[in-house]
Write a protein that holds these residues in place. Structure first.
Motif, mmCIF file in Angstrom:
data_model
loop_
_atom_site.group_PDB
_atom_site.id
_atom_site.type_symbol
_atom_site.label_atom_id
_atom_site.label_comp_id
_atom_site.label_asym_id
_atom_site.label_seq_id
_atom_site.Cartn_x
_atom_site.Cartn_y
_atom_site.Cartn_z
ATOM 1 N N UNK A 148 0.838 -1.204 0.000
ATOM 2 C CA UNK A 148 0.000 0.000 0.000
ATOM 3 C C UNK A 148 0.870 1.250 0.000
ATOM 4 N N UNK A 149 1.893 1.252 0.835
ATOM 5 C CA UNK A 149 2.806 2.392 0.891
ATOM 6 C C UNK A 149 3.565 2.528 -0.423
ATOM 7 N N UNK A 150 3.936 1.395 -1.003
ATOM 8 C CA UNK A 150 4.629 1.429 -2.297
ATOM 9 C C UNK A 150 3.742 2.073 -3.360
ATOM 10 N N UNK A 151 2.452 1.747 -3.322
ATOM 11 C CA UNK A 151 1.520 2.336 -4.279
ATOM 12 C C UNK A 151 1.393 3.839 -4.096
ATOM 13 N N UNK A 152 1.407 4.283 -2.834
ATOM 14 C CA UNK A 152 1.334 5.717 -2.555
ATOM 15 C C UNK A 152 2.556 6.437 -3.114
ATOM 16 N N UNK A 153 3.722 5.876 -2.875
ATOM 17 C CA UNK A 153 4.957 6.489 -3.394
ATOM 18 C C UNK A 153 4.975 6.458 -4.929
ATOM 19 N N UNK A 154 4.503 5.373 -5.502
ATOM 20 C CA UNK A 154 4.490 5.258 -6.966
ATOM 21 C C UNK A 154 3.591 6.323 -7.583
ATOM 22 N N UNK A 155 2.483 6.626 -6.901
ATOM 23 C CA UNK A 155 1.559 7.636 -7.414
ATOM 24 C C UNK A 155 2.135 9.037 -7.411
ATOM 25 N N UNK A 156 3.194 9.256 -6.638
ATOM 26 C CA UNK A 156 3.813 10.583 -6.565
ATOM 27 C C UNK A 156 4.868 10.791 -7.639
ATOM 28 N N UNK A 157 5.199 9.737 -8.382
ATOM 29 C CA UNK A 157 6.229 9.851 -9.411
ATOM 30 C C UNK A 157 5.704 10.621 -10.614
ATOM 31 N N UNK A 158 6.530 11.469 -11.174
ATOM 32 C CA UNK A 158 6.130 12.282 -12.323
ATOM 33 C C UNK A 158 6.807 11.834 -13.621
ATOM 34 N N UNK A 159 7.996 11.280 -13.500
ATOM 35 C CA UNK A 159 8.734 10.839 -14.683
ATOM 36 C C UNK A 159 8.098 9.577 -15.258
ATOM 37 N N UNK A 160 7.871 9.573 -16.568
ATOM 38 C CA UNK A 160 7.297 8.400 -17.239
ATOM 39 C C UNK A 160 8.107 7.141 -16.973
ATOM 40 N N UNK A 161 9.418 7.262 -17.083
ATOM 41 C CA UNK A 161 10.272 6.083 -16.951
ATOM 42 C C UNK A 161 10.269 5.549 -15.522
ATOM 43 N N UNK A 162 10.420 6.434 -14.546
ATOM 44 C CA UNK A 162 10.403 5.998 -13.151
ATOM 45 C C UNK A 162 9.032 5.430 -12.783
ATOM 46 N N UNK A 163 7.970 6.094 -13.238
ATOM 47 C CA UNK A 163 6.621 5.617 -12.933
ATOM 48 C C UNK A 163 6.386 4.232 -13.519
ATOM 49 N N UNK A 164 6.894 3.996 -14.734
ATOM 50 C CA UNK A 164 6.719 2.697 -15.361
ATOM 51 C C UNK A 164 7.518 1.622 -14.638
ATOM 52 N N UNK A 165 8.762 1.935 -14.273
ATOM 53 C CA UNK A 165 9.573 0.972 -13.530
ATOM 54 C C UNK A 165 8.910 0.628 -12.196
ATOM 55 N N UNK A 166 8.368 1.637 -11.534
ATOM 56 C CA UNK A 166 7.686 1.409 -10.255
ATOM 57 C C UNK A 166 6.460 0.532 -10.450
ATOM 58 N N UNK A 167 5.690 0.791 -11.513
ATOM 59 C CA UNK A 167 4.486 0.003 -11.770
ATOM 60 C C UNK A 167 4.829 -1.451 -12.073
ATOM 61 N N UNK A 168 5.884 -1.677 -12.842
ATOM 62 C CA UNK A 168 6.286 -3.047 -13.156
ATOM 63 C C UNK A 168 6.707 -3.793 -11.891
ATOM 64 N N UNK A 169 7.470 -3.116 -11.030
ATOM 65 C CA UNK A 169 7.914 -3.751 -9.782
ATOM 66 C C UNK A 169 6.740 -3.994 -8.836
ATOM 67 N N UNK A 170 5.874 -3.002 -8.715
ATOM 68 C CA UNK A 170 4.724 -3.130 -7.813
ATOM 69 C C UNK A 170 3.751 -4.186 -8.322
ATOM 70 N N UNK A 171 3.500 -4.193 -9.635
ATOM 71 C CA UNK A 171 2.586 -5.191 -10.202
ATOM 72 C C UNK A 171 3.085 -6.609 -9.961
ATOM 73 N N UNK A 172 4.378 -6.822 -10.120
ATOM 74 C CA UNK A 172 4.950 -8.153 -9.867
ATOM 75 C C UNK A 172 4.795 -8.528 -8.393
#
Length: 209
Positions: free
Chosen positions: A72-96
């Protein structure tokens, strides 16, 4: 050249002073603009560097939260990302991590919400999302996601989705395309050939054109 045509030091000095008086505002303005441009460029570089550092720190917070099992905390931090690349990397890691934790629906929601224009990362997102969609009975969406894919793994998953939908002819084409893009020594080649056979196709013989 006649002596009269050569200005003495005094006359030359007067001409220079007169020119400076007439052009001093323009010179001062040009210097001011030049200094402002240099200062602005330096500020912009520092600002951009600061943003990159801050974005990297926010991404690290996502990684740390996942490692700690606090998704849940990871999702909150991921939502604060603005960079496309960082946001995508975070989503891939969180989704896994969500999938590994048994929450497939959350993983699907994470990957669906991470659409990006990044040409290197978005195909990975679509492939992973398609695999999850097949598992949850949404193979038609998986087919739409992978339409036009050229990567062998994505083509294999596209064939899996088409088999699920009883579109065996389309599946054969997808598996054959995957095999054409796979090295003859690729470890996954044997599995794709078996899938092609199950779909009613026949792998090309080695060396066949």
């Amino acid at each position: 050249m006649a002596i009269d045509d050569i200005y003495d030091d005094h006359e030359q000095g007067e001409r220079v002073r007169d020119w400076l008086r007439r052009n001093s505002l323009g010179l001062a303005g040009g210097i001011a603009i030049g200094l402002a441009l240099i200062g602005g460029w330096q500020w912009w570089n520092k600002h951009q560097h600061g943003q990159r550092v801050a974005e990297g720190q926010r991404y690290q917070q996502v990684v740390d939260a996942i490692a700690a099992g606090d998704l849940d905390q990871a999702g909150t931090h991921a939502g604060a990302l603005e960079s496309d690349s960082y946001a995508m990397l975070a989503a891939l890691s969180l989704g896994k991590a969500q999938f590994d934790a048994g929450d497939t629906e959350a993983a699907i929601a994470t990957l669906r919400g991470a659409a990006s224009s990044d040409p290197a990362l978005d195909p990975v997102r679509r492939h992973r999302l398609a695999q999850l969609l097949i598992e949850t009975g949404e193979a038609a969406e998986a087919v739409d996601l992978l339409a036009g894919s050229a990567d062998p793994a994505a083509l294999e998953t596209l064939g899996d989705a088409q088999v699920t939908l009883d579109r065996h002819e389309d599946a054969r084409e997808s598996y054959q395309a995957a095999l054409r893009n796979l090295d003859v020594a690729a470890p996954q080649r044997g599995l794709v050939e078996l899938k092609l056979i199950d779909a009613g196709g026949e792998p090309a013989q080695a060396g066949a054109i």
